[in-house]
Design a protein around this motif. Structure first.
Motif, mmCIF file in Angstrom:
data_model
loop_
_atom_site.group_PDB
_atom_site.id
_atom_site.type_symbol
_atom_site.label_atom_id
_atom_site.label_comp_id
_atom_site.label_asym_id
_atom_site.label_seq_id
_atom_site.Cartn_x
_atom_site.Cartn_y
_atom_site.Cartn_z
ATOM 1 N N ALA A 163 -48.020 -22.106 32.995
ATOM 2 C CA ALA A 163 -49.306 -22.477 33.590
ATOM 3 C C ALA A 163 -50.228 -21.269 33.680
ATOM 4 O O ALA A 163 -51.441 -21.375 33.433
ATOM 5 C CB ALA A 163 -49.081 -23.091 34.964
ATOM 6 N N THR A 166 -51.406 -20.233 30.049
ATOM 7 C CA THR A 166 -52.371 -21.185 29.486
ATOM 8 C C THR A 166 -53.542 -21.458 30.435
ATOM 9 O O THR A 166 -54.394 -22.301 30.143
ATOM 10 C CB THR A 166 -51.674 -22.514 29.155
ATOM 11 O OG1 THR A 166 -51.031 -23.039 30.344
ATOM 12 C CG2 THR A 166 -50.615 -22.308 28.074
ATOM 13 N N ARG A 167 -53.549 -20.764 31.581
ATOM 14 C CA ARG A 167 -54.625 -20.866 32.564
ATOM 15 C C ARG A 167 -54.847 -22.296 33.036
ATOM 16 O O ARG A 167 -55.979 -22.784 33.139
ATOM 17 C CB ARG A 167 -55.927 -20.283 31.995
ATOM 18 C CG ARG A 167 -55.830 -18.795 31.679
ATOM 19 C CD ARG A 167 -57.136 -18.232 31.192
ATOM 20 N NE ARG A 167 -57.015 -16.802 30.919
ATOM 21 C CZ ARG A 167 -58.025 -16.031 30.492
ATOM 22 N NH1 ARG A 167 -59.218 -16.570 30.291
ATOM 23 N NH2 ARG A 167 -57.830 -14.741 30.266
ATOM 24 N N GLN A 168 -53.754 -22.967 33.335
ATOM 25 C CA GLN A 168 -53.841 -24.329 33.866
ATOM 26 C C GLN A 168 -53.667 -24.291 35.378
ATOM 27 O O GLN A 168 -52.811 -23.579 35.898
ATOM 28 C CB GLN A 168 -52.752 -25.219 33.248
ATOM 29 C CG GLN A 168 -52.872 -25.369 31.743
ATOM 30 C CD GLN A 168 -51.793 -26.273 31.190
ATOM 31 O OE1 GLN A 168 -51.729 -27.458 31.490
ATOM 32 N NE2 GLN A 168 -50.926 -25.705 30.360
ATOM 33 N N LYS A 169 -54.479 -25.067 36.069
ATOM 34 C CA LYS A 169 -54.369 -25.143 37.512
ATOM 35 C C LYS A 169 -53.269 -26.126 37.913
ATOM 36 O O LYS A 169 -52.841 -26.961 37.124
ATOM 37 C CB LYS A 169 -55.704 -25.566 38.120
ATOM 38 C CG LYS A 169 -56.812 -24.533 37.908
ATOM 39 C CD LYS A 169 -58.098 -24.977 38.582
ATOM 40 C CE LYS A 169 -59.200 -23.937 38.392
ATOM 41 N NZ LYS A 169 -60.475 -24.362 39.036
ATOM 42 N N GLU A 170 -52.855 -26.015 39.167
ATOM 43 C CA GLU A 170 -51.768 -26.853 39.688
ATOM 44 C C GLU A 170 -52.007 -28.333 39.440
ATOM 45 O O GLU A 170 -51.077 -29.076 39.128
ATOM 46 C CB GLU A 170 -51.622 -26.602 41.195
ATOM 47 C CG GLU A 170 -50.653 -27.538 41.899
ATOM 48 C CD GLU A 170 -50.740 -27.407 43.402
ATOM 49 O OE1 GLU A 170 -50.130 -28.245 44.090
ATOM 50 O OE2 GLU A 170 -51.411 -26.480 43.892
ATOM 51 N N ASN A 172 -53.591 -29.875 37.037
ATOM 52 C CA ASN A 172 -53.698 -30.390 35.669
ATOM 53 C C ASN A 172 -52.745 -29.696 34.699
ATOM 54 O O ASN A 172 -53.081 -29.507 33.528
ATOM 55 C CB ASN A 172 -55.144 -30.274 35.161
ATOM 56 C CG ASN A 172 -55.590 -28.819 35.025
ATOM 57 O OD1 ASN A 172 -54.931 -27.918 35.518
ATOM 58 N ND2 ASN A 172 -56.712 -28.614 34.352
ATOM 59 N N ILE A 173 -51.562 -29.320 35.169
ATOM 60 C CA ILE A 173 -50.572 -28.726 34.280
ATOM 61 C C ILE A 173 -50.096 -29.791 33.296
ATOM 62 O O ILE A 173 -49.706 -30.893 33.692
ATOM 63 C CB ILE A 173 -49.375 -28.170 35.071
ATOM 64 C CG1 ILE A 173 -49.833 -27.032 35.984
ATOM 65 C CG2 ILE A 173 -48.284 -27.651 34.122
ATOM 66 C CD1 ILE A 173 -48.738 -26.483 36.869
ATOM 67 N N HIS A 174 -50.132 -29.471 32.009
ATOM 68 C CA HIS A 174 -49.776 -30.441 30.973
ATOM 69 C C HIS A 174 -48.278 -30.747 31.033
ATOM 70 O O HIS A 174 -47.456 -29.887 31.346
ATOM 71 C CB HIS A 174 -50.135 -29.897 29.596
ATOM 72 C CG HIS A 174 -50.214 -30.959 28.547
ATOM 73 N ND1 HIS A 174 -49.090 -31.468 27.919
ATOM 74 C CD2 HIS A 174 -51.289 -31.613 28.017
ATOM 75 C CE1 HIS A 174 -49.469 -32.387 27.045
ATOM 76 N NE2 HIS A 174 -50.793 -32.504 27.084
ATOM 77 N N CYS A 177 -45.608 -28.456 29.461
ATOM 78 C CA CYS A 177 -45.094 -27.309 30.218
ATOM 79 C C CYS A 177 -43.850 -27.703 31.018
ATOM 80 O O CYS A 177 -42.866 -26.941 31.080
ATOM 81 C CB CYS A 177 -46.174 -26.770 31.149
ATOM 82 S SG CYS A 177 -47.611 -26.079 30.311
#
Length: 258
Positions: A163, A166-170, A172-174, A177
């Motif tokens: 996370a 890939t700079r994903q926030k809590e 909207n984590i794909h 992951c």
């Protein structure tokens, strides 16, 4: 923060109970594979408990801290220590967890009996199964301690790193992951058993590596999925059920040792 520390200490305590509960099982394995006198076994046991206590504490502390950025949780124990309203416990999901665990455990036994063991040289292997009560005690180590190390810490760490990278926030984590974390830690769990495989078989072949990774990874993937979707408690209960099937019930009913 106070409630977070309560949760850390509670899980550490539960994890240490698991560490202590597996001592009879480990001693049976050590006596079978390593020639040591009682004083040496006692020293190894004490050192093992101290080492694992530290590891469980660190894994619990870091896992709980990293959970904040991953949407992973321990919902029921967290609500209990913080004295907040308990989220609804899903008996349906508990039933699904145990059913899938039972099916997967049978699959593991069948794969071992008919795919892996026929292709492994066991002529010099004198494998005596531990007593049923030793396997029963080991349920707490597998269900609690291993879940703290593998899922709460290991899987959470992988997802947290992915996370961040890939700079994903809590929020909207794909899902990719999560699946990488689930499968990655399941493979790692299998690989971590290779030293004990060498101790039992006296060698390490491609078939033994495949056997160890595949048979340990099947259920690990399911436990990781439960941790992701429902919470660590469901993974713990399903893991305990798996160890009950594999180390107690199936050895008694089917006369097999895993």
């Amino acid at each position: 923060m106070k409630n977070e520390w309560k949760l850390v200490f509670l899980l550490t305590l539960l994890g240490v109970i698991g560490v202590i509960s597996i001592i009879p099982y480990q001693l049976a394995k050590l006596r079978e594979n390593i020639k040591l006198d009682d004083s040496q076994l006692m020293m190894l046991t004490i050192l093992g408990v101290l080492q694992n206590t530290f590891i469980v504490f660190v894994c619990t502390f870091l896992g709980i801290r990293l959970q904040k950025s991953t949407k992973l949780d321990i919902p029921h124990l967290r609500a209990w220590v913080s004295k907040t309203e308990q989220p609804p416990f899903s008996w349906r999901w508990l039933g699904i967890g145990i059913f899938v665990t039972l099916f997967s455990s049978l699959l593991i036994i069948l794969l071992d009996m008919y795919v892996f063991m026929p292709n492994i040289d066991t002529k010099e292997l004198d494998k005596q199964p531990p007593n049923w009560w030793q396997g029963l005690l080991a349920v707490f180590y597998g269900g609690i301690t291993e879940e703290i190390m593998m899922r709460l810490f290991g899987m959470t760490l992988i997802i947290w790193i992915l996370a961040r990278v890939t700079r994903q926030k809590e929020t909207n984590i794909h899902s990719v992951c999560y699946w990488i974390g689930i499968i990655g830690i399941a493979i790692f769990f299998g690989i971590s058993h290779l030293p004990s495989v060498i101790g039992i078989f006296g060698e390490l072949s491609l078939m033994l590596v495949l056997r160890t990774v595949v048979l340990n990874g099947i259920l690990g993937i399911w436990f990781g999925y439960l941790y992701w979707k429902k919470g660590l408690e469901y993974a713990i209960l399903s893991h305990m059920a798996a160890d009950l099937f594999l180390h107690v019930l199936f050895p008694i009913i089917l006369k097999v040792t895993f």
